[in-house]
Motif scaffolding. Structure first.
Motif, PDB file in Angstrom:
ATOM      1  N   THR A 259       0.827  -1.214   0.000  1.00 11.30           N
ATOM      2  CA  THR A 259       0.000   0.000   0.000  1.00 11.30           C
ATOM      3  C   THR A 259       0.858   1.260   0.000  1.00 11.30           C
ATOM      4  O   THR A 259       0.342   2.362  -0.173  1.00 11.30           O
ATOM      5  CB  THR A 259      -0.943   0.022   1.213  1.00 11.30           C
ATOM      6  OG1 THR A 259      -0.173   0.017   2.427  1.00 11.30           O
ATOM      7  CG2 THR A 259      -1.888  -1.157   1.201  1.00 11.30           C
ATOM      8  N   ARG A 260       2.171   1.087   0.199  1.00 13.99           N
ATOM      9  CA  ARG A 260       3.081   2.231   0.146  1.00 13.99           C
ATOM     10  C   ARG A 260       3.827   2.316  -1.186  1.00 13.99           C
ATOM     11  O   ARG A 260       4.706   3.141  -1.366  1.00 13.99           O
ATOM     12  CB  ARG A 260       4.063   2.162   1.324  1.00 13.99           C
ATOM     13  CG  ARG A 260       3.344   2.246   2.684  1.00 13.99           C
ATOM     14  CD  ARG A 260       4.302   2.235   3.848  1.00 13.99           C
ATOM     15  NE  ARG A 260       4.801   0.915   4.180  1.00 13.99           N
ATOM     16  CZ  ARG A 260       4.101  -0.004   4.866  1.00 13.99           C
ATOM     17  NH1 ARG A 260       2.859   0.253   5.255  1.00 13.99           N
ATOM     18  NH2 ARG A 260       4.633  -1.177   5.155  1.00 13.99           N
ATOM     19  N   THR A 261       3.456   1.443  -2.126  1.00 15.83           N
ATOM     20  CA  THR A 261       4.045   1.477  -3.469  1.00 15.83           C
ATOM     21  C   THR A 261       3.486   2.658  -4.249  1.00 15.83           C
ATOM     22  O   THR A 261       2.291   2.953  -4.181  1.00 15.83           O
ATOM     23  CB  THR A 261       3.727   0.172  -4.226  1.00 15.83           C
ATOM     24  OG1 THR A 261       4.202  -0.946  -3.469  1.00 15.83           O
ATOM     25  CG2 THR A 261       4.388   0.174  -5.595  1.00 15.83           C
ATOM     26  N   LYS A 262       4.342   3.314  -5.010  1.00 19.60           N
ATOM     27  CA  LYS A 262       3.908   4.475  -5.787  1.00 19.60           C
ATOM     28  C   LYS A 262       3.237   4.042  -7.094  1.00 19.60           C
ATOM     29  O   LYS A 262       3.670   3.101  -7.757  1.00 19.60           O
ATOM     30  CB  LYS A 262       5.102   5.381  -6.099  1.00 19.60           C
ATOM     31  CG  LYS A 262       5.637   6.111  -4.877  1.00 19.60           C
ATOM     32  CD  LYS A 262       6.767   7.059  -5.251  1.00 19.60           C
ATOM     33  CE  LYS A 262       7.263   7.821  -4.026  1.00 19.60           C
ATOM     34  NZ  LYS A 262       8.355   8.754  -4.351  1.00 19.60           N
TER      35      LYS A 262
ATOM     36  N   ILE B 257       3.181  -4.821  -6.016  1.00 19.66           N
ATOM     37  CA  ILE B 257       4.524  -4.624  -5.458  1.00 19.66           C
ATOM     38  C   ILE B 257       5.388  -3.748  -6.372  1.00 19.66           C
ATOM     39  O   ILE B 257       6.419  -3.233  -5.956  1.00 19.66           O
ATOM     40  CB  ILE B 257       5.235  -5.973  -5.221  1.00 19.66           C
ATOM     41  CG1 ILE B 257       5.422  -6.725  -6.543  1.00 19.66           C
ATOM     42  CG2 ILE B 257       4.470  -6.807  -4.210  1.00 19.66           C
ATOM     43  CD1 ILE B 257       6.266  -7.981  -6.428  1.00 19.66           C
ATOM     44  N   HIS B 258       4.944  -3.578  -7.627  1.00 22.86           N
ATOM     45  CA  HIS B 258       5.724  -2.809  -8.592  1.00 22.86           C
ATOM     46  C   HIS B 258       5.274  -1.349  -8.634  1.00 22.86           C
ATOM     47  O   HIS B 258       4.064  -1.087  -8.670  1.00 22.86           O
ATOM     48  CB  HIS B 258       5.574  -3.398 -10.001  1.00 22.86           C
ATOM     49  CG  HIS B 258       6.080  -4.790 -10.144  1.00 22.86           C
ATOM     50  ND1 HIS B 258       7.390  -5.140  -9.888  1.00 22.86           N
ATOM     51  CD2 HIS B 258       5.455  -5.940 -10.529  1.00 22.86           C
ATOM     52  CE1 HIS B 258       7.544  -6.434 -10.105  1.00 22.86           C
ATOM     53  NE2 HIS B 258       6.394  -6.938 -10.495  1.00 22.86           N
ATOM     54  N   PRO B 259       6.196  -0.399  -8.665  1.00 29.01           N
ATOM     55  CA  PRO B 259       5.801   0.999  -8.892  1.00 29.01           C
ATOM     56  C   PRO B 259       5.275   1.151 -10.316  1.00 29.01           C
ATOM     57  O   PRO B 259       5.892   0.680 -11.268  1.00 29.01           O
ATOM     58  CB  PRO B 259       7.100   1.779  -8.694  1.00 29.01           C
ATOM     59  CG  PRO B 259       8.191   0.786  -8.915  1.00 29.01           C
ATOM     60  CD  PRO B 259       7.654  -0.543  -8.474  1.00 29.01           C
ATOM     61  N   MET B 260       4.127   1.792 -10.449  1.00 30.46           N
ATOM     62  CA  MET B 260       3.480   1.934 -11.757  1.00 30.46           C
ATOM     63  C   MET B 260       3.393   3.416 -12.107  1.00 30.46           C
ATOM     64  O   MET B 260       2.322   4.022 -12.086  1.00 30.46           O
ATOM     65  CB  MET B 260       2.090   1.297 -11.715  1.00 30.46           C
ATOM     66  CG  MET B 260       2.093  -0.164 -11.307  1.00 30.46           C
ATOM     67  SD  MET B 260       2.540  -1.289 -12.640  1.00 30.46           S
ATOM     68  CE  MET B 260       0.988  -1.387 -13.489  1.00 30.46           C
ATOM     69  N   THR B 261       4.528   3.998 -12.398  1.00 30.70           N
ATOM     70  CA  THR B 261       4.589   5.414 -12.745  1.00 30.70           C
ATOM     71  C   THR B 261       5.154   5.573 -14.150  1.00 30.70           C
ATOM     72  O   THR B 261       5.895   4.722 -14.639  1.00 30.70           O
ATOM     73  CB  THR B 261       5.466   6.192 -11.752  1.00 30.70           C
ATOM     74  OG1 THR B 261       6.785   5.617 -11.734  1.00 30.70           O
ATOM     75  CG2 THR B 261       4.879   6.125 -10.339  1.00 30.70           C
ATOM     76  N   VAL B 262       4.783   6.677 -14.789  1.00 27.28           N
ATOM     77  CA  VAL B 262       5.239   6.956 -16.146  1.00 27.28           C
ATOM     78  C   VAL B 262       6.766   7.054 -16.165  1.00 27.28           C
ATOM     79  O   VAL B 262       7.366   7.737 -15.338  1.00 27.28           O
ATOM     80  CB  VAL B 262       4.609   8.263 -16.665  1.00 27.28           C
ATOM     81  CG1 VAL B 262       5.219   8.678 -18.003  1.00 27.28           C
ATOM     82  CG2 VAL B 262       3.094   8.111 -16.782  1.00 27.28           C
TER      83      VAL B 262
END
Length: 484
Positions: free
Chosen positions: A181-184, A272-277
């Motif tokens: 829940t702390r993943t970006k 678990i993976h950051p999903m950012t551009v």
């Protein structure tokens, strides 16, 4: 692209994203709307509906006939038959490969594919994201230009991730917050995704590119849940916990939301993976959605709340059909057609002395007991639909098949593009045994046999230690099967 009005084939046209995208497309394009139940919809001036089962390559070829551009909004998380054996990753291989080959054959000028953001810095990807990347590679494998739009969490009233998140906030008086829940992530409004998909149609600048898209805010799942709680008017207590693993989270999310495990498990594993551009996949115009999360969430919740709760619907007749899909290695120097022929001979050897197999001059096959002339299954080889990379057999008889209902039953062996692996799949098979008995006998035996076959092929490609590493033993070209 030519300046004429293009014809766009839209898969998943009856789904939520497909319906919304079709509303945009029909303003300036003709649409071939594809759905497994396309014959239940009425055509209009701009829309022609076609029924299409993308598990069938022949269906995929007919579906794309006359189209210039094809939009791929397909995912196989949910079961597609009464009994579905196999992983969603392997199902997605078949769907994408059929679609890509059909697009090549029908002269499609561009494929547009909605995928997920692929974090390049990750040492290993979740099953869901690995599958999304594999599908992207398969769509590109046959030379048709592909535009991939990669999105993280799409904020809309339907779909997968956002409705699950909203249910958690609505239903829990207090929330245990695991590490994920702390993943970006970079949520994006459905309207912004649709805008990018729409402007990708016929856009040569975006051909053969993968574009990440995200909204104006980078957030954690915790901060999204806090904003959702404010919008809904709730104040759940949130307690970070270090001990809740992804596996426990899957069970917790499924229990609270009531969502099917086929959807919940792969999605939670991906959190678990950051999903950012990412910079390398950024477009100056189309990567950046303008709708703030709060605004998008309010719109999604409002639309969800105003949707009729009890809609009338008709139940389709129950089909007691089977789809069973497994992935196996292809020995070095061999192809999918060889694997198919080898399977038949191996089956006789492993089940000896009770089972015999007979292959005729047309490569048709009968599998049965040595003491009975009536075969268990009769397979007819389709020469016109087979290649070195795909061997297709129709299930045309045998006392294990319901010969009156088994109209489209087939067995195929298909190479995965750019991999030394094959998919072995049974489609639309209608067993003759009573369903309960079939499910817990013949179906289980089939899975056991396929596991043994996969292990056997792995041993054929055996590895031998050499100086702390491994090398493949060069023995495969002498395997006792003749090519034809």
């Amino acid at each position: 692209m030519e300046n004429k009005e293009p014809v766009v084939a839209l898969t998943g046209a009856s789904g939520y994203i497909g319906q919304n995208l079709m509303n945009k497309l029909t303003k300036n394009t003709k649409v071939i709307a594809l759905s497994r139940n396309g014959d239940q919809y009425e055509d209009s001036e701009q829309v022609t509906w076609r029924s299409c089962d993308l598990y069938s390559m022949a269906d995929a070829e007919k579906a794309l006939e006359g189209a210039d551009i094809a939009v791929y909004l397909v995912h196989s998380m949910m079961p597609s038959a009464k009994l579905t054996q196999g992983s969603f990753e392997d199902m997605d291989v078949i769907l994408a490969d059929n679609f890509a080959q059909a697009a090549k054959k029908q002269g499609i000028k561009q494929i547009i594919y909605l995928s997920g953001i692929i974090p390049e810095e990750a040492s290993s990807l979740s099953r869901h994201l690995s599958s999304r990347l594999e599908v992207e590679n398969i769509l590109r494998a046959y030379g048709v230009p592909v535009t991939t739009i990669r999105a993280g969490l799409i904020v809309g009233p339907k779909g997968s991730s956002f409705p699950i998140l909203a249910k958690l906030v609505k239903r829990l008086p207090f929330m245990l917050l695991p590490e994920w829940t702390r993943t970006k992530t970079q949520p994006i409004a459905l309207a912004d995704v649709l805008k990018t998909l729409h402007h990708s149609v016929g856009n040569e600048e975006l051909c053969n590119r993968s574009i990440d898209v995200g909204g104006p805010e980078v957030m954690t799942y915790k901060s999204m849940m806090e904003k959702l709680a404010d919008i809904i008017g709730r104040d759940p207590k949130m307690l970070p916990v270090p001990f809740m693993t992804v596996h426990l989270s899957r069970l917790w999310v499924r229990f609270v939301t009531g969502s099917p495990k086929e959807m919940v498990y792969p999605l939670v594993e991906s959190l678990i993976h950051p999903m950012t551009v990412q910079k390398d996949h950024t477009h100056p115009v189309w990567s950046h959605g303008s709708t703030p999360f709060e605004e998008a969430a309010k719109d999604a919740l409002e639309e969800s709340g105003t949707r009729p709760k009890n809609q009338l619907f008709t139940l389709s007749p129950v089909r007691y059909d089977v789809r069973s899909v497994q992935r196996v290695p292809i020995p070095e120097g061999r192809d999918a057609d060889w694997v198919a022929k080898y399977y038949v001979k191996w089956l006789e050897e492993v089940l000896n002395p009770w089972i015999k197999t007979e292959v005729d001059g047309n490569l048709g096959c009968q599998i049965g007991f040595v003491f009975n002339k009536t075969p268990l299954l009769e397979l007819t080889y389709s020469k016109e639909r087979s290649t070195s990379d795909r061997a297709l057999y129709y299930i045309t008889g045998g006392w294990l098949a319901d010969n009156q209902k088994n109209i489209r039953g087939r067995l195929e062996f298909r190479k995965i593009p750019d991999k030394e692996e094959a998919i072995v799949a049974i489609h639309d098979y209608m067993p003759s045994l009573p369903w309960f008995f079939y499910k817990y006998t013949q179906a289980k035996v089939h899975l056991l046999v396929m596991t043994l076959f996969r292990n056997h092929l792995q041993k054929l490609g055996g590895y031998q230690s050499e100086g702390g590493g491994k090398r493949r033993q060069p023995t495969l070209m002498s395997l006792p099967i003749h090519d034809s």
